[in-house]
Write a protein that holds these residues in place. Sequence first.
Motif, PDB file in Angstrom:
ATOM      1  N   LEU A 252     -27.837   9.329  13.831  1.00 50.99           N
ATOM      2  CA  LEU A 252     -27.421  10.707  14.081  1.00 50.99           C
ATOM      3  C   LEU A 252     -28.458  11.470  14.894  1.00 50.99           C
ATOM      4  O   LEU A 252     -28.101  12.158  15.861  1.00 50.99           O
ATOM      5  N   ASP A 253     -29.710  11.357  14.538  1.00 51.82           N
ATOM      6  CA  ASP A 253     -30.740  12.082  15.279  1.00 51.82           C
ATOM      7  C   ASP A 253     -30.829  11.587  16.719  1.00 51.82           C
ATOM      8  O   ASP A 253     -31.004  12.380  17.652  1.00 51.82           O
ATOM      9  N   GLY A 254     -30.708  10.264  16.903  1.00 48.82           N
ATOM     10  CA  GLY A 254     -30.741   9.715  18.257  1.00 48.82           C
ATOM     11  C   GLY A 254     -29.565  10.184  19.088  1.00 48.82           C
ATOM     12  O   GLY A 254     -29.707  10.449  20.292  1.00 48.82           O
ATOM     13  N   PHE A 255     -28.406  10.319  18.463  1.00 47.01           N
ATOM     14  CA  PHE A 255     -27.218  10.801  19.160  1.00 47.01           C
ATOM     15  C   PHE A 255     -27.377  12.268  19.548  1.00 47.01           C
ATOM     16  O   PHE A 255     -27.154  12.650  20.709  1.00 47.01           O
ATOM     17  N   VAL A 256     -27.790  13.103  18.606  1.00 47.68           N
ATOM     18  CA  VAL A 256     -27.889  14.538  18.868  1.00 47.68           C
ATOM     19  C   VAL A 256     -28.966  14.834  19.910  1.00 47.68           C
ATOM     20  O   VAL A 256     -28.857  15.798  20.676  1.00 47.68           O
ATOM     21  N   ALA A 257     -29.981  13.989  19.998  1.00 54.74           N
ATOM     22  CA  ALA A 257     -31.041  14.193  20.990  1.00 54.74           C
ATOM     23  C   ALA A 257     -30.515  14.070  22.417  1.00 54.74           C
ATOM     24  O   ALA A 257     -31.166  14.540  23.357  1.00 54.74           O
ATOM     25  N   LEU A 258     -29.357  13.461  22.599  1.00 55.04           N
ATOM     26  CA  LEU A 258     -28.780  13.282  23.936  1.00 55.04           C
ATOM     27  C   LEU A 258     -27.959  14.485  24.388  1.00 55.04           C
ATOM     28  O   LEU A 258     -27.521  14.538  25.538  1.00 55.04           O
ATOM     29  N   LEU A 259     -27.740  15.462  23.507  1.00 57.24           N
ATOM     30  CA  LEU A 259     -26.834  16.571  23.772  1.00 57.24           C
ATOM     31  C   LEU A 259     -27.579  17.797  24.309  1.00 57.24           C
ATOM     32  O   LEU A 259     -28.718  18.072  23.911  1.00 57.24           O
ATOM     33  N   LYS A 260     -26.918  18.544  25.200  1.00 59.16           N
ATOM     34  CA  LYS A 260     -27.443  19.836  25.606  1.00 59.16           C
ATOM     35  C   LYS A 260     -27.349  20.822  24.443  1.00 59.16           C
ATOM     36  O   LYS A 260     -26.520  20.654  23.534  1.00 59.16           O
ATOM     37  N   ASP A 261     -28.165  21.849  24.484  1.00 54.88           N
ATOM     38  CA  ASP A 261     -28.152  22.841  23.408  1.00 54.88           C
ATOM     39  C   ASP A 261     -26.778  23.489  23.268  1.00 54.88           C
ATOM     40  O   ASP A 261     -26.339  23.793  22.155  1.00 54.88           O
ATOM     41  N   ASP A 262     -26.091  23.701  24.400  1.00 50.49           N
ATOM     42  CA  ASP A 262     -24.786  24.373  24.361  1.00 50.49           C
ATOM     43  C   ASP A 262     -23.628  23.393  24.501  1.00 50.49           C
ATOM     44  O   ASP A 262     -22.557  23.739  25.006  1.00 50.49           O
ATOM     45  N   VAL A 263     -23.812  22.169  24.063  1.00 49.28           N
ATOM     46  CA  VAL A 263     -22.785  21.138  24.161  1.00 49.28           C
ATOM     47  C   VAL A 263     -21.499  21.574  23.465  1.00 49.28           C
ATOM     48  O   VAL A 263     -21.532  22.344  22.486  1.00 49.28           O
ATOM     49  N   THR A 264     -20.366  21.108  23.978  1.00 46.24           N
ATOM     50  CA  THR A 264     -19.094  21.312  23.289  1.00 46.24           C
ATOM     51  C   THR A 264     -18.516  19.949  22.928  1.00 46.24           C
ATOM     52  O   THR A 264     -18.640  18.986  23.695  1.00 46.24           O
ATOM     53  N   TYR A 265     -17.890  19.894  21.764  1.00 45.59           N
ATOM     54  CA  TYR A 265     -17.272  18.657  21.287  1.00 45.59           C
ATOM     55  C   TYR A 265     -15.838  18.955  20.891  1.00 45.59           C
ATOM     56  O   TYR A 265     -15.570  19.810  20.037  1.00 45.59           O
ATOM     57  N   THR A 266     -14.878  18.257  21.515  1.00 47.07           N
ATOM     58  CA  THR A 266     -13.467  18.401  21.185  1.00 47.07           C
ATOM     59  C   THR A 266     -12.911  17.034  20.808  1.00 47.07           C
ATOM     60  O   THR A 266     -13.431  16.003  21.222  1.00 47.07           O
ATOM     61  N   MET A 267     -11.830  17.045  20.018  1.00 54.06           N
ATOM     62  CA  MET A 267     -11.298  15.784  19.499  1.00 54.06           C
ATOM     63  C   MET A 267      -9.787  15.851  19.294  1.00 54.06           C
ATOM     64  O   MET A 267      -9.298  15.732  18.169  1.00 54.06           O
ATOM     65  N   PRO A 268      -9.023  16.051  20.363  1.00 57.08           N
ATOM     66  CA  PRO A 268      -7.569  16.025  20.188  1.00 57.08           C
ATOM     67  C   PRO A 268      -7.120  14.684  19.603  1.00 57.08           C
ATOM     68  O   PRO A 268      -7.743  13.658  19.907  1.00 57.08           O
ATOM     69  N   PRO A 269      -6.121  14.682  18.697  1.00 57.82           N
ATOM     70  CA  PRO A 269      -5.148  15.729  18.393  1.00 57.82           C
ATOM     71  C   PRO A 269      -5.543  16.686  17.273  1.00 57.82           C
ATOM     72  O   PRO A 269      -4.664  17.334  16.691  1.00 57.82           O
ATOM     73  N   PHE A 270      -6.822  16.794  16.949  1.00 61.16           N
ATOM     74  CA  PHE A 270      -7.274  17.779  15.964  1.00 61.16           C
ATOM     75  C   PHE A 270      -7.649  19.058  16.687  1.00 61.16           C
ATOM     76  O   PHE A 270      -8.308  19.026  17.736  1.00 61.16           O
TER      77      PHE A 270
END
Length: 372
Positions: A252-270
Amino acid sequence: MRLSFPAQGWKPYPENKQHEYPHIPSRVRRRRMNATFEQLAEPFRQELKRHCYCMLGSVHEAEDLVQETYLRAWRSFDRFEGRGTFRAWLYQIATHACLNALASRKSKQRLLPDQWSPAATDMPDGVARTDVAWLEPYPDAYLESIADESAGPEALYAGSEVVRLAFVAIIQQLPPRQRAVLLLCDVLGWSTQETAELLGSSPAAVNSARQRARETLAQRYPDGLPSTTPSSNPAEQELLSRYVRAWEARDLDGFVALLKDDVTYTMPPFSQWYAGRAEVHAFFAWAWTHYDGFRLVPTAANRQPAFAAYFRARADPLWMAHSIHVLALVGNAISSLTLFMKPAGPQLFGAFGLPLTFTNMDSRFRGNDGPL
């Protein structure tokens, strides 16, 4: 039957003038026409599919509408007189087919979750919004045979730009005829007069629709579209490798380190979506506890980095389709991440040429630590 169209000035044997060709049996004439239609039409299939995708926001609907376009063109092939190019005639048929399909829809738009509701802070309720028409990703494999020079000199956008996920999401907000005008004028580079003739409209109406469409795009991209030039930057490739390793290790920490501070995450169909590294961190800290393992297979969608994700239950040798990941990168970080999730996500795997399941014995799929 795979159907297609002819080049400028070409005229087929008219079926209603059989008396002019008494020495050629009708079945032979029809066979020759079919062969000619197939030969001349096939090179345009993928660019028409891209056009229909931008109109409709769905790879599956685009495939259906292209087939409908070819069927309509084939049925009226003997009446094509060559006053314009066959390519333009096909675009006319395809555009009107898309407009008719949109007119029959309950919703004229396909959306991403960040266009549907405010960002969430709570965890999802687990209910997929199958009543909403969500935008679908588009496989890059369908784009490879499209020539860049297919656009006219008045085009403002390259074909690689208009299939970007964020761009398709924005033009889905346009009314259907504005959407068609924007694609015909600013992507294909058609003149106002040509577009008006295709749509059965007036030049004044086309100019008005184009201006309103451009204003909508300018609100979203005041500085112009972001660059879409494919990158072979080693740092970017390393970022994508780290992304795969983080998912497969559930780091999890390794994954989040790759993200910009203002990242957006979407997951249709939710319908829930998340903004910012802290919120995305909280979501995946919760979500990954529901899975025992992932494998990511590289692919490409919407001219962006993409992966097909598979999951399995503990000790189960069967890996099952989970989602299609489409990433947007800015610099050396992920600015947005869209996961097209199950139950709808696996329905997209076929379009990407991927199986719904595989086992540890399948040498085509390798995990981060070598063969599965």
